[in-house]
Write a protein that holds these residues in place. Structure first.
Motif, PDB file in Angstrom:
ATOM      1  N   GLU A 145       4.403  -4.966 -12.369  1.00 35.91           N
ATOM      2  CA  GLU A 145       3.281  -5.904 -12.209  1.00 35.91           C
ATOM      3  C   GLU A 145       3.402  -6.692 -10.912  1.00 35.91           C
ATOM      4  N   ARG A 146       4.626  -7.145 -10.597  1.00 31.71           N
ATOM      5  CA  ARG A 146       4.840  -7.890  -9.358  1.00 31.71           C
ATOM      6  C   ARG A 146       4.487  -7.035  -8.139  1.00 31.71           C
ATOM      7  N   LYS A 147       4.882  -5.779  -8.174  1.00 35.41           N
ATOM      8  CA  LYS A 147       4.609  -4.898  -7.045  1.00 35.41           C
ATOM      9  C   LYS A 147       3.112  -4.663  -6.873  1.00 35.41           C
ATOM     10  N   ILE A 148       2.375  -4.559  -7.974  1.00 35.89           N
ATOM     11  CA  ILE A 148       0.918  -4.419  -7.871  1.00 35.89           C
ATOM     12  C   ILE A 148       0.343  -5.583  -7.082  1.00 35.89           C
ATOM     13  N   SER A 149       0.752  -6.785  -7.428  1.00 33.13           N
ATOM     14  CA  SER A 149       0.250  -7.988  -6.773  1.00 33.13           C
ATOM     15  C   SER A 149       0.672  -8.063  -5.315  1.00 33.13           C
ATOM     16  N   ILE A 150       1.936  -7.740  -5.029  1.00 33.65           N
ATOM     17  CA  ILE A 150       2.475  -7.853  -3.672  1.00 33.65           C
ATOM     18  C   ILE A 150       1.846  -6.822  -2.744  1.00 33.65           C
ATOM     19  N   TYR A 151       1.693  -5.581  -3.213  1.00 33.95           N
ATOM     20  CA  TYR A 151       1.192  -4.508  -2.353  1.00 33.95           C
ATOM     21  C   TYR A 151      -0.260  -4.731  -1.944  1.00 33.95           C
ATOM     22  N   GLU A 152      -0.992  -5.495  -2.740  1.00 37.90           N
ATOM     23  CA  GLU A 152      -2.387  -5.792  -2.381  1.00 37.90           C
ATOM     24  C   GLU A 152      -2.486  -6.576  -1.077  1.00 37.90           C
ATOM     25  N   LYS A 153      -1.422  -7.271  -0.702  1.00 35.44           N
ATOM     26  CA  LYS A 153      -1.425  -8.110   0.492  1.00 35.44           C
ATOM     27  C   LYS A 153      -0.918  -7.373   1.724  1.00 35.44           C
ATOM     28  N   ALA A 154      -0.519  -6.122   1.563  1.00 39.51           N
ATOM     29  CA  ALA A 154       0.165  -5.412   2.641  1.00 39.51           C
ATOM     30  C   ALA A 154      -0.744  -4.426   3.357  1.00 39.51           C
TER      31      ALA A 154
ATOM     32  N   VAL B 235       4.490  10.042  -4.193  1.00 38.66           N
ATOM     33  CA  VAL B 235       3.858   8.795  -3.727  1.00 38.66           C
ATOM     34  C   VAL B 235       2.348   8.870  -3.915  1.00 38.66           C
ATOM     35  N   LYS B 236       1.775  10.008  -3.603  1.00 39.97           N
ATOM     36  CA  LYS B 236       0.322  10.189  -3.710  1.00 39.97           C
ATOM     37  C   LYS B 236      -0.161  10.186  -5.159  1.00 39.97           C
ATOM     38  N   ASN B 237       0.750  10.454  -6.104  1.00 38.86           N
ATOM     39  CA  ASN B 237       0.373  10.487  -7.519  1.00 38.86           C
ATOM     40  C   ASN B 237       0.767   9.224  -8.275  1.00 38.86           C
ATOM     41  N   ALA B 238       1.722   8.465  -7.752  1.00 37.36           N
ATOM     42  CA  ALA B 238       2.237   7.289  -8.452  1.00 37.36           C
ATOM     43  C   ALA B 238       1.184   6.186  -8.508  1.00 37.36           C
ATOM     44  N   ALA B 239       1.115   5.507  -9.634  1.00 38.04           N
ATOM     45  CA  ALA B 239       0.087   4.485  -9.845  1.00 38.04           C
ATOM     46  C   ALA B 239       0.162   3.369  -8.818  1.00 38.04           C
ATOM     47  N   LEU B 240       1.370   2.962  -8.434  1.00 40.41           N
ATOM     48  CA  LEU B 240       1.529   1.834  -7.514  1.00 40.41           C
ATOM     49  C   LEU B 240       1.112   2.168  -6.089  1.00 40.41           C
ATOM     50  N   THR B 241       1.202   3.427  -5.696  1.00 43.04           N
ATOM     51  CA  THR B 241       1.060   3.767  -4.281  1.00 43.04           C
ATOM     52  C   THR B 241      -0.057   4.749  -3.964  1.00 43.04           C
ATOM     53  N   ARG B 242      -0.750   5.264  -4.963  1.00 50.39           N
ATOM     54  CA  ARG B 242      -1.730   6.325  -4.684  1.00 50.39           C
ATOM     55  C   ARG B 242      -2.890   5.854  -3.805  1.00 50.39           C
ATOM     56  N   SER B 243      -3.129   4.552  -3.754  1.00 52.88           N
ATOM     57  CA  SER B 243      -4.225   4.048  -2.921  1.00 52.88           C
ATOM     58  C   SER B 243      -3.782   3.702  -1.506  1.00 52.88           C
ATOM     59  N   ASN B 244      -2.478   3.792  -1.227  1.00 52.92           N
ATOM     60  CA  ASN B 244      -1.963   3.502   0.108  1.00 52.92           C
ATOM     61  C   ASN B 244      -1.959   4.748   0.983  1.00 52.92           C
ATOM     62  N   TYR B 245      -2.012   4.527   2.298  1.00 55.29           N
ATOM     63  CA  TYR B 245      -1.816   5.648   3.221  1.00 55.29           C
ATOM     64  C   TYR B 245      -0.381   6.136   3.092  1.00 55.29           C
ATOM     65  N   SER B 246      -0.203   7.449   2.999  1.00 48.76           N
ATOM     66  CA  SER B 246       1.150   8.002   2.935  1.00 48.76           C
ATOM     67  C   SER B 246       1.199   9.330   3.676  1.00 48.76           C
ATOM     68  N   ASP B 247       2.392   9.663   4.125  1.00 50.16           N
ATOM     69  CA  ASP B 247       2.588  10.913   4.857  1.00 50.16           C
ATOM     70  C   ASP B 247       4.071  11.261   4.790  1.00 50.16           C
ATOM     71  N   SER B 248       4.415  12.437   5.293  1.00 47.67           N
ATOM     72  CA  SER B 248       5.806  12.874   5.329  1.00 47.67           C
ATOM     73  C   SER B 248       6.256  13.051   6.776  1.00 47.67           C
ATOM     74  N   ILE B 249       7.323  12.341   7.145  1.00 51.64           N
ATOM     75  CA  ILE B 249       7.990  12.510   8.440  1.00 51.64           C
ATOM     76  C   ILE B 249       9.482  12.619   8.130  1.00 51.64           C
ATOM     77  N   PRO B 250      10.148  13.671   8.560  1.00 53.81           N
ATOM     78  CA  PRO B 250      11.559  13.836   8.180  1.00 53.81           C
ATOM     79  C   PRO B 250      12.484  12.852   8.894  1.00 53.81           C
ATOM     80  N   ASN B 251      13.702  12.744   8.396  1.00 52.33           N
ATOM     81  CA  ASN B 251      14.745  12.026   9.123  1.00 52.33           C
ATOM     82  C   ASN B 251      15.115  12.829  10.360  1.00 52.33           C
ATOM     83  N   CYS B 252      15.813  12.180  11.281  1.00 53.13           N
ATOM     84  CA  CYS B 252      16.196  12.881  12.512  1.00 53.13           C
ATOM     85  C   CYS B 252      17.712  12.892  12.665  1.00 53.13           C
ATOM     86  N   ILE B 253      18.170  13.682  13.625  1.00 53.13           N
ATOM     87  CA  ILE B 253      19.604  13.821  13.864  1.00 53.13           C
ATOM     88  C   ILE B 253      19.855  14.097  15.341  1.00 53.13           C
TER      89      ILE B 253
END
Length: 413
Positions: free
Chosen positions: A176-185, A200-218
């Motif tokens: 619940e806290r995360k729902i409230s906090i993410y609305e401000k971000a 991330v695209k399917n999760a209730a907390l984050t499905r409305s946010n922009y998301s993408d995949s970028i790998p780690n680097c080395i």
């Protein structure tokens, strides 16, 4: 200026990945800074929140307080560090680096560094936020890996990590806290693996946010192939055996799949011996069906590269994992990998091209993969393919460029 926020600097997979990105961005011309709670090894453009011994003790105190907060609620000791309540953390919203930053780039920020209240204050500044997810915590009610629970798809409650799972337990309240906090971000969520990005695209907390995949680097100049036999002689390893590396030997964590690796060794030829790298109790290896060479915990990256080069392959039997640094590091050294078909591992290992993807939770399939590499890499082709995959996918300039484009798009909005 981009400011990276991370609990760890050069410790743990997430801390190492965050620091590598920070360094890669600097090499590519981006003004990058990093802020961590405490700093053991001084590094240019990496600052510690704690500037003296008293502040270091406060940072430790925040970690202890957060663990004590969760202690009465944990199911048992096996989940002690697998759930973060994020009740205790530092307020860094007025820190000079935070104020100067054009973009805030979050990484792994638990264990008393940032709390949910800390995040709320940061998000309220209105600055663009990039959050690289090194596990699942961002979109759960507190667990870092769900271990098969899918409550995060709707709403976390009845959490299996808790001694008393209830409808309105701590996982429910954190959700619940995360729902409230993410609305401000103004937030972009970046996953190192496509596997995690899809969640991330399917999760209730984050499905409305922009998301993408970028790998780690080395750094592919540091992690690079070198003379296997010379390294084995240098670190006193046999030159007439096939050496299989198991890195990060946390044998107590079921998620690491150590038992499957141990069982697979019964199906291997006599010429195979084992290298173990990481923190472990050497007594654990007394019952192994093959001789074990325990290298201990290695901190210098040059020594890590030697360990990878000494091995004929690495085996990563994790049951859940994002984009393991160990696979990337080994493949950069031309050391093929065997791993289970889970998380981001099949994205790293191209089956029977640069390694072997085994059936999840199958010791027999793990042994099949080990034997396949032993039988198919005599000409070095599998090793060469492993190195090429890293150069084309995870090298610093490629990954830094993807993040630079993301930063530009966020700042232009």
């Amino acid at each position: 200026m981009v400011l990276h926020l991370s609990t760890f600097h050069l410790e743990g997979g997430a801390g190492v990945a965050a620091t590598r990105l920070h360094r890669a961005l600097q090499k590519s011309g981006t003004e990058s800074r990093m802020l961590v709670p405490t700093l053991q090894n001084p590094e240019e453009n990496v600052a510690a929140l704690a500037k003296n011994s008293w502040e270091s003790k406060k940072a430790w105190g925040r970690f202890v307080a957060e663990r004590l907060y969760f202690f009465p609620q944990e199911r048992d000791s096996s989940v002690r560090f697998a759930f973060s309540p994020a009740e205790i953390g530092a307020d860094i919203s007025n820190h000079p680096l935070v104020r100067q930053a054009d973009i805030l780039h979050l990484h792994w920020i638990n264990f008393g560094f940032l709390s949910l209240s800390s995040l709320e204050k940061l998000f309220s500044l209105g600055k663009p936020v990039v959050w690289t997810l090194h596990d699942m915590w961002t979109f759960t009610g507190g667990c870092h890996y769900s271990r098969g629970c899918n409550h995060y798809l709707s709403h976390c409650q009845y959490c299996p990590y808790l001694a008393k799972p209830e409808q309105y337990d701590i996982s429910f309240s954190q959700f619940e806290r995360k729902i409230s906090i993410y609305e401000k971000a103004k937030m972009a969520l970046i996953s190192p693996s496509r596997w995690l990005d899809q969640i991330v695209k399917n999760a209730a907390l984050t499905r409305s946010n922009y998301s993408d995949s970028i790998p780690n680097c080395i750094d592919t100049t540091l992690f690079a192939p070198s003379d296997k036999m010379l390294i084995r002689k240098k670190i006193l390893l046999p030159t007439d055996k096939k050496l299989i590396l198991f890195a990060g030997a946390n044998t107590q964590d079921p998620r690491k799949g150590f038992s499957y690796f141990k069982d697979s060794l019964k199906l291997l030829p006599d010429e195979v011996e084992i290298l173990v790298l990481g923190k472990a109790n050497p007594a654990v290896f007394d019952s192994f069906p093959a001789p074990v060479h325990y290298l201990g915990k290695i901190t210098r990256q040059e020594d890590m590269a030697d360990a990878y080069n000494a091995a004929d392959m690495i085996v990563v039997p994790s049951l859940e994992d994002n984009l393991p640094n160990t696979i990337m590091e080994a493949m950069a050294c031309g050391t093929p990998a065997v791993g289970f078909a889970t998380g981001g591992i099949p994205e790293m290992i191209d089956h029977k091209v640069n390694g072997f993807v085994s059936e999840l939770k199958s010791s027999d399939s793990l042994a099949e993969g080990i034997n396949w590499i032993l039988n198919n890499n005599s000409n070095g082709l599998v090793s060469a393919n492993a190195r090429t995959k890293v150069l084309n996918t995870y090298s610093e300039n490629i990954v830094a460029n993807q993040y630079q484009n993301l930063y530009k798009s966020l700042l232009s909005e």
